[in-house]
Design a protein around this motif. Structure first.
Motif, short mmCIF file in Angstrom:
data_model
loop_
_atom_site.label_atom_id
_atom_site.label_comp_id
_atom_site.label_asym_id
_atom_site.label_seq_id
_atom_site.Cartn_x
_atom_site.Cartn_y
_atom_site.Cartn_z
N LEU A 83 40.02 39.72 39.15
CA LEU A 83 38.86 39.53 39.87
C LEU A 83 38.24 38.13 39.74
CD1 LEU A 83 37.02 42.42 38.68
CD2 LEU A 83 38.05 42.36 40.72
N GLY A 84 37.89 37.49 40.65
CA GLY A 84 37.31 36.10 40.45
C GLY A 84 38.21 35.09 40.16
N ASP A 85 37.87 34.10 39.19
CA ASP A 85 38.60 33.01 38.84
C ASP A 85 38.91 33.15 37.33
OD1 ASP A 85 39.80 30.45 38.66
OD2 ASP A 85 38.21 29.25 39.02
N VAL A 86 40.18 33.31 37.09
CA VAL A 86 40.59 33.11 35.35
C VAL A 86 41.28 31.99 35.19
CG1 VAL A 86 40.30 35.68 35.22
CG2 VAL A 86 42.49 34.62 36.08
N HIS A 87 41.29 31.16 36.06
CA HIS A 87 42.23 29.98 35.94
C HIS A 87 41.39 28.72 35.98
CE1 HIS A 87 45.62 32.48 36.00
NE2 HIS A 87 45.39 32.92 37.22
N SER A 88 40.22 28.51 35.73
CA SER A 88 39.43 27.39 35.91
C SER A 88 39.77 26.34 34.96
CB SER A 88 37.81 27.68 35.55
OG SER A 88 37.28 26.58 35.72
N LYS A 89 39.96 24.96 34.94
CA LYS A 89 40.25 24.13 34.34
C LYS A 89 38.78 23.53 33.70
CE LYS A 89 44.44 24.40 35.65
NZ LYS A 89 45.36 24.86 34.70
N THR A 124 33.27 34.63 35.12
CA THR A 124 33.84 34.04 36.39
C THR A 124 35.13 34.92 36.81
OG1 THR A 124 35.03 32.46 35.01
CG2 THR A 124 32.78 31.71 35.81
N GLY A 125 35.37 35.64 35.96
CA GLY A 125 36.71 36.27 36.28
C GLY A 125 37.53 37.33 35.25
N ALA A 126 38.10 38.42 35.71
CA ALA A 126 38.65 39.40 34.83
C ALA A 126 40.09 39.65 35.17
CB ALA A 126 37.52 40.42 34.93
N ASN A 127 40.80 40.12 34.35
CA ASN A 127 42.04 40.57 34.33
C ASN A 127 41.82 41.83 33.80
OD1 ASN A 127 43.23 38.38 36.13
ND2 ASN A 127 44.57 37.52 34.47
N LEU A 128 42.34 42.93 34.50
CA LEU A 128 42.12 44.13 33.86
C LEU A 128 43.72 44.87 34.04
CD1 LEU A 128 38.95 45.30 35.72
CD2 LEU A 128 39.18 44.27 33.48
N CYS A 158 42.30 49.79 33.32
CA CYS A 158 40.87 49.82 33.19
C CYS A 158 40.06 49.50 34.38
CB CYS A 158 40.22 49.53 31.73
SG CYS A 158 40.64 47.60 31.64
N THR A 159 40.68 49.56 35.58
CA THR A 159 40.44 49.28 36.72
C THR A 159 38.95 49.91 37.34
OG1 THR A 159 41.97 50.64 37.81
CG2 THR A 159 42.56 48.36 37.51
N HIS A 160 38.82 50.97 36.71
CA HIS A 160 37.36 51.62 37.20
C HIS A 160 35.98 50.74 36.64
CE1 HIS A 160 37.83 52.47 33.03
NE2 HIS A 160 36.60 52.57 32.63
N LEU A 161 36.60 49.50 35.97
CA LEU A 161 35.44 48.39 35.77
C LEU A 161 35.32 47.53 36.77
CD1 LEU A 161 36.05 47.91 31.81
CD2 LEU A 161 34.43 49.29 32.81
N SER A 162 36.29 47.55 37.61
CA SER A 162 36.39 46.36 38.38
C SER A 162 35.16 46.27 39.56
CB SER A 162 37.48 46.34 39.53
OG SER A 162 37.65 47.69 40.14
N GLY A 163 34.55 47.31 39.96
CA GLY A 163 33.26 47.14 40.86
C GLY A 163 32.26 46.79 39.97
N ARG A 164 32.01 47.02 38.95
CA ARG A 164 30.90 46.61 38.09
C ARG A 164 30.86 44.97 37.69
NH1 ARG A 164 31.61 51.78 36.69
NH2 ARG A 164 29.78 53.11 36.72
N LEU A 165 32.23 44.82 37.40
CA LEU A 165 32.66 43.43 37.15
C LEU A 165 32.39 42.34 38.20
CD1 LEU A 165 35.51 44.06 34.31
CD2 LEU A 165 33.12 43.12 33.90
N ARG A 166 33.08 43.09 39.20
CA ARG A 166 32.80 41.95 40.42
C ARG A 166 31.56 41.62 40.86
NH1 ARG A 166 32.58 42.35 46.20
NH2 ARG A 166 33.77 40.79 47.34
#
Length: 208
Positions: free
Chosen positions: A116-122, A150-154, A157-165
């Motif tokens: 989700l989102g951006d986990v590779h920000s510089k 800003t982002g998440a890798n799961l 535990c992808t049931h968290l994806s909606g809330r994290l997004r």
């Protein structure tokens, strides 16, 4: 299998899976009739360069909420929101698209992965929090910029994806959680942030 990556990184693995990805189909568009790059370029109201012509979904290249640039994301969640914005504007209700964000969920045997989102920000002020174990209730890597998620890798535990997004899109402030490193061993606060009471995962933290 031995994998060689840039920067002299070498990883050994039992299996390598190639992800070919997807791309927009704009072959049906007559050249020079509407502005295109990777896909059909649209503004915040999903308008193309052609008057009274709107584009949404996989064929459109809309704003990325993190970079501010017009980029293509072929994902269902973004397509649904873009279609809503385009429909509102075509019906005379001025509505702006908040921007696209990546959201991909895939299964591989007994493992389920979400990004989700951006986990590779510089950015220099990024912080990363790693939670849990994949085989023990799930693993999450959360990225923060100036206390904003800003982002998440799961993993598992992808049931968290909606809330994290939702937290990413709303630019939720996690300052109260990040301010005290001693609280990283206590999951109570993170459970409140993602509205998942009762979870008990271990937590560790490291900086970029």
């Amino acid at each position: 299998v031995v994998c060689h990556f840039p920067d002299n990184i070498i990883e050994e693995a039992d299996l390598v899976a190639a992800c070919t990805g997807v791309r927009p189909n704009i072959d049906f568009i007559t050249p020079d009739t509407v502005a295109t790059k990777q896909a059909v370029v649209v503004d915040e109201q999903m308008r193309t360069s052609k008057q009274n012509l709107y584009a949404a979904g996989d064929v459109s290249q809309a704003y990325n909420m993190f970079s501010g640039k017009q980029e293509w994301f072929g994902t269902w969640g973004n397509a649904c929101r873009q279609g809503y914005v385009a429909g509102c504007n075509m019906a005379g209700k001025e509505t702006k698209y908040p921007g696209s964000t990546t959201q991909n969920i895939s299964s591989f045997f007994s493992w389920t992965y979400a990004q989700l989102g951006d986990v590779h920000s510089k950015q220099k002020d990024m912080r990363y929090i790693a939670i849990g174990e994949p085989s023990r209730g799930g693993y999450a890597l959360l990225s923060f910029e100036r206390n904003r998620l800003t982002g998440a890798n799961l993993l598992n535990c992808t049931h968290l994806s909606g809330r994290l997004r939702k937290a990413i899109i709303q630019r939720q402030d996690w300052a109260s959680y990040l301010a005290d490193p001693e609280r990283y061993g206590n999951m109570h606060r993170i459970e409140q942030m993602v509205d998942e009471p009762g979870r008990a995962l271990s937590l560790r933290s490291h900086r970029d």
